[in-house]
Design an enzyme around this catalytic site. Structure first.
Site, short mmCIF file in Angstrom:
data_model
loop_
_atom_site.label_atom_id
_atom_site.label_comp_id
_atom_site.label_asym_id
_atom_site.label_seq_id
_atom_site.Cartn_x
_atom_site.Cartn_y
_atom_site.Cartn_z
N ALA A 9 0.82 -1.21 0.00
CA ALA A 9 0.00 0.00 0.00
C ALA A 9 0.85 1.26 0.00
O ALA A 9 0.46 2.29 0.55
CB ALA A 9 -0.94 0.00 1.22
N HIS A 32 -0.09 -3.79 5.77
CA HIS A 32 -0.04 -4.31 7.14
C HIS A 32 -0.31 -3.26 8.20
O HIS A 32 -0.47 -3.60 9.38
CB HIS A 32 1.32 -4.97 7.40
CG HIS A 32 2.49 -4.06 7.22
ND1 HIS A 32 2.93 -3.22 8.21
CD2 HIS A 32 3.31 -3.85 6.15
CE1 HIS A 32 3.98 -2.53 7.78
NE2 HIS A 32 4.23 -2.87 6.53
N LYS A 192 19.49 1.41 -12.46
CA LYS A 192 19.35 2.87 -12.64
C LYS A 192 19.26 3.57 -11.29
O LYS A 192 19.60 4.76 -11.17
CB LYS A 192 18.13 3.18 -13.52
CG LYS A 192 16.80 2.63 -13.02
CD LYS A 192 16.05 3.58 -12.11
CE LYS A 192 14.77 2.94 -11.60
NZ LYS A 192 14.02 3.82 -10.68
N ASP A 245 14.13 5.08 -18.01
CA ASP A 245 14.03 5.06 -16.55
C ASP A 245 15.22 5.77 -15.91
O ASP A 245 15.09 6.43 -14.88
CB ASP A 245 13.97 3.61 -16.07
CG ASP A 245 13.20 3.45 -14.76
OD1 ASP A 245 12.80 4.47 -14.19
OD2 ASP A 245 12.99 2.31 -14.34
N THR A 249 14.79 9.04 -13.34
CA THR A 249 15.20 8.84 -11.95
C THR A 249 16.37 9.72 -11.56
O THR A 249 16.53 10.08 -10.39
CB THR A 249 15.57 7.35 -11.72
OG1 THR A 249 14.55 6.52 -12.26
CG2 THR A 249 15.69 7.04 -10.25
N SER A 255 12.18 11.40 -7.37
CA SER A 255 12.99 10.20 -7.18
C SER A 255 13.57 10.15 -5.77
O SER A 255 14.38 11.00 -5.39
CB SER A 255 14.13 10.16 -8.20
OG SER A 255 15.09 9.19 -7.85
#
Length: 345
Positions: A9, A32, A192, A245, A249, A255
């Site tokens: 989540a 959790h 990366k 990517d 990033t 990032s």
């Protein structure tokens, strides 16, 4: 509506829940933390990890792992790399039918040196997994949550499974390509983060765009050298899960790896950085694994080696940069030739 479960989540799991909900799936997000799950269900928002993004009614959250996995044929694994084994060990006892597992994390396990799909193959019995698919590419959760145009890649040993996941996620905001090179896709996505940490360090030191451009370019060479030696296709590293990517990033404040590196460049200790971040910084763990891989495959990775010394040996960032700049001279084209020669072997 068809049920899809997302294990995790955090920001990325929540953003992908939004994509699937927009595509009319019944999305169950497992986590959790009770207070976080209640927050998602009561306010239709993950204020801790993706604030400001309203979730549709067909996204619900639960702490009940057994309930989350009931009657699903597609399971999205969106937990940090270090938690994947623990979560899957518990999950497999509740899975009653074959499912496609889609992992969306980016990392390599230190010591075992396994890619995430290989870790999953060890933890999920063959009779419970239809296929394993990786979803990767230049995709910040914050922008996906705002439905900004985003393009990613899916890969699997079974291209039909990848195509099924492509169809599941594809919409007018979220474009999905397929790529049969699962090794290259996973290696590009994982490594990366190392270069993003280094890019953050150069920014923290105030070195400017010249240094960052060099770092990204030479970082890509390192990724391609190792990736092709491990069996990846060199063309993959020129695509979304490689240079795509890497760019996003290394250049974005979204990032967490760049932000962590930026703090290191400004003089913070690693322990202070990780505490301040409050979220997993995959690049730290991956640096250890990539350094081990470079030794195993006898691949030169000077940026990775320098960062490893900063993170784990206490080397000053300024000294590490000076060492990189003072390396023995070489020919740029040698890297390109060696990369393609490795692929042809």
């Amino acid at each position: 509506m068809t049920k899809v479960s997302i294990l995790g989540a955090g920001s990325w799991g929540t953003a992908l829940a939004l994509v699937l909900a927009d595509n009319q799936y019944d999305v169950c997000v497992w986590g959790h933390r009770e207070e976080l799950i209640e927050q998602i269900n009561e306010h239709h928002e993950n204020k801790d990890y993706l604030p400001g993004v309203k979730l549709p009614d067909n996204v619900r959250a639960t702490t009940d792992l057994q309930g989350a996995l009931a009657d699903v044929k597609t399971i999205i694994v969106a937990v940090p790399t270090k938690a994947i084994r623990e979560v899957l060990k518990e999950a497999v006892s509740f899975i009653k039918q074959k499912a496609i597992f889609v992992h969306v994390s980016k990392g390599i396990e230190p010591d075992t040196l396994l890619r995430i799909s290989e870790m999953m193959e060890e933890e999920i019995p063959a009779e419970l997994r239809e296929d394993i698919v990786v979803l990767s590419g230049p995709s910040h959760a914050e922008e996906v949550g705002l439905r900004h145009p985003t393009t990613v890649t899916v890969s699997s040993k079974n291209i039909e499974a990848a195509q099924a996941i492509q169809d599941m996620f594809m919409n007018q905001h979220f474009r999905v390509y397929t790529n049969p090179d699962i090794i290259g896709v996973e290696i590009g996505g994982a490594l990366k983060n190392i270069i993003a940490l280094a890019a953050g360090i150069t920014d923290g030191l105030g070195y400017g765009d010249n240094a960052k451009a060099a770092l990204i370019t030479r970082g890509l060479a390192e990724i391609a050298r190792l990736g092709t030696k491990m069996g990846g296709n060199p063309l993959t590293f020129s695509g979304l899960t490689g240079i795509g990517d890497l760019i996003v990033t290394c250049t974005s404040v979204h990032s967490r790896n760049w932000r962590a590196g930026n703090m290191l460049g400004k003089g913070f200790k690693l322990e202070e950085v990780l505490k301040e971040m409050g979220m997993v910084v995959e690049g730290v763990r991956t640096t250890k694994a990539a350094y081990q891989l470079s030794q195993k495959y006898d691949v030169k990775m000077p940026i990775t080696e320098a960062l490893h010394k900063v993170l784990f040996d206490g080397k000053k960032v300024e000294t590490a940069v000076e060492s990189l700049m003072a390396r023995v001279k070489t020919h740029e084209m040698e890297d390109l030739v060696n990369t393609f020669e490795n692929q042809m072997k």
